[in-house]
Design a protein around this motif. Structure first.
Motif, PDB file in Angstrom:
ATOM      1  N   ALA A  25     -38.476  91.952 -51.646  1.00  0.00           N
ATOM      2  CA  ALA A  25     -37.445  92.263 -50.651  1.00  0.00           C
ATOM      3  C   ALA A  25     -36.320  91.808 -51.459  1.00  0.00           C
ATOM      4  CB  ALA A  25     -37.682  91.458 -49.315  1.00  0.00           C
ATOM      5  N   GLY A  26     -36.332  90.597 -52.004  1.00  0.00           N
ATOM      6  CA  GLY A  26     -35.106  90.126 -52.856  1.00  0.00           C
ATOM      7  C   GLY A  26     -34.836  91.181 -53.972  1.00  0.00           C
ATOM      8  N   VAL A  27     -35.548  91.404 -54.578  1.00  0.00           N
ATOM      9  CA  VAL A  27     -35.810  92.484 -55.632  1.00  0.00           C
ATOM     10  C   VAL A  27     -35.116  93.702 -55.333  1.00  0.00           C
ATOM     11  CG1 VAL A  27     -37.067  93.570 -57.434  1.00  0.00           C
ATOM     12  CG2 VAL A  27     -37.655  91.305 -57.067  1.00  0.00           C
ATOM     13  N   LYS A  39     -40.838  91.307 -47.811  1.00  0.00           N
ATOM     14  CA  LYS A  39     -40.331  90.143 -47.592  1.00  0.00           C
ATOM     15  C   LYS A  39     -41.773  88.946 -47.722  1.00  0.00           C
ATOM     16  CE  LYS A  39     -40.221  90.126 -42.656  1.00  0.00           C
ATOM     17  NZ  LYS A  39     -39.145  90.124 -41.576  1.00  0.00           N
ATOM     18  N   LYS A  60     -33.191  94.305 -52.899  1.00  0.00           N
ATOM     19  CA  LYS A  60     -31.896  94.102 -52.445  1.00  0.00           C
ATOM     20  C   LYS A  60     -30.975  94.154 -53.654  1.00  0.00           C
ATOM     21  CE  LYS A  60     -28.987  91.080 -49.848  1.00  0.00           C
ATOM     22  NZ  LYS A  60     -28.890  89.767 -48.778  1.00  0.00           N
ATOM     23  N   ARG A  61     -31.456  93.532 -54.731  1.00  0.00           N
ATOM     24  CA  ARG A  61     -30.593  93.287 -55.962  1.00  0.00           C
ATOM     25  C   ARG A  61     -30.655  94.481 -56.651  1.00  0.00           C
ATOM     26  NH1 ARG A  61     -33.473  88.389 -56.380  1.00  0.00           N
ATOM     27  NH2 ARG A  61     -31.921  86.649 -55.889  1.00  0.00           N
ATOM     28  N   GLU A 117     -40.895  81.793 -54.900  1.00  0.00           N
ATOM     29  CA  GLU A 117     -39.779  81.554 -54.218  1.00  0.00           C
ATOM     30  C   GLU A 117     -38.870  82.677 -53.891  1.00  0.00           C
ATOM     31  OE1 GLU A 117     -37.780  78.085 -55.687  1.00  0.00           O
ATOM     32  OE2 GLU A 117     -39.665  76.841 -55.241  1.00  0.00           O
ATOM     33  N   HIS A 118     -39.120  84.053 -54.834  1.00  0.00           N
ATOM     34  CA  HIS A 118     -38.448  84.968 -54.910  1.00  0.00           C
ATOM     35  C   HIS A 118     -39.352  86.075 -54.348  1.00  0.00           C
ATOM     36  CE1 HIS A 118     -35.060  82.944 -57.056  1.00  0.00           C
ATOM     37  NE2 HIS A 118     -36.248  82.217 -57.841  1.00  0.00           N
ATOM     38  N   THR A 119     -38.730  86.950 -53.489  1.00  0.00           N
ATOM     39  CA  THR A 119     -39.724  87.938 -52.871  1.00  0.00           C
ATOM     40  C   THR A 119     -39.479  89.420 -53.390  1.00  0.00           C
ATOM     41  OG1 THR A 119     -38.179  88.450 -51.031  1.00  0.00           O
ATOM     42  CG2 THR A 119     -39.943  86.503 -50.729  1.00  0.00           C
TER      43      THR A 119
END
Length: 124
Positions: A115-117, A71, A119-120, A111-113
């Motif tokens: 962790a977000g990748v 994150k 999750k997707r 702005e994109h982490t």
């Protein structure tokens, strides 16, 4: 490998590391999981280690793992780790403008982490 390829592979490698953040992952295991060359994964390891995003350990229980939580790793950080010289120009005016554009792009990417990748990727 072109810069975009290094960036893409590095994001994918980091996603594997983030999936089990406490485990050490070998380049050969990651290469097999991603259907990539182990040599290319090791090259990504070098760039990511140099940028301080991963730590590596040699030996029978060695491999790589995230140095900081997913994150806290922005995609801009990964881009910076893999970009190298990006549009070096001799014209100082244009060069200064390009540096500003790059800084803006990196800030937007951050702005994109990771962790977000991850999750997707789990949703797919």
């Amino acid at each position: 490998m072109a810069q975009s390829g290094r960036f893409q592979l590095s994001v994918r490698v980091l996603a594997v590391l983030a999936s089990e953040p406490e485990a050490m992952h070998t380049s050969s295991a990651i290469a097999e999981a991603l259907k990539e060359s182990a040599v290319m994964v090791r090259r990504a390891f070098l760039l990511l280690h140099k940028a301080g995003l991963i730590e590596q350990k040699k030996g029978p229980h060695g491999g790589a793992k995230l140095k900081i939580p997913a994150k806290q790793i922005g995609l801009g950080d990964v881009f910076e780790a893999t970009a190298g010289d990006w549009l070096s120009l001799d014209d100082k005016a244009v060069s200064a403008w390009i540096k500003k554009v790059r800084a803006d792009a990196v800030a937007a990417m951050n702005e994109h982490t990771l962790a977000g990748v991850v999750k997707r990727m789990k949703k797919k």
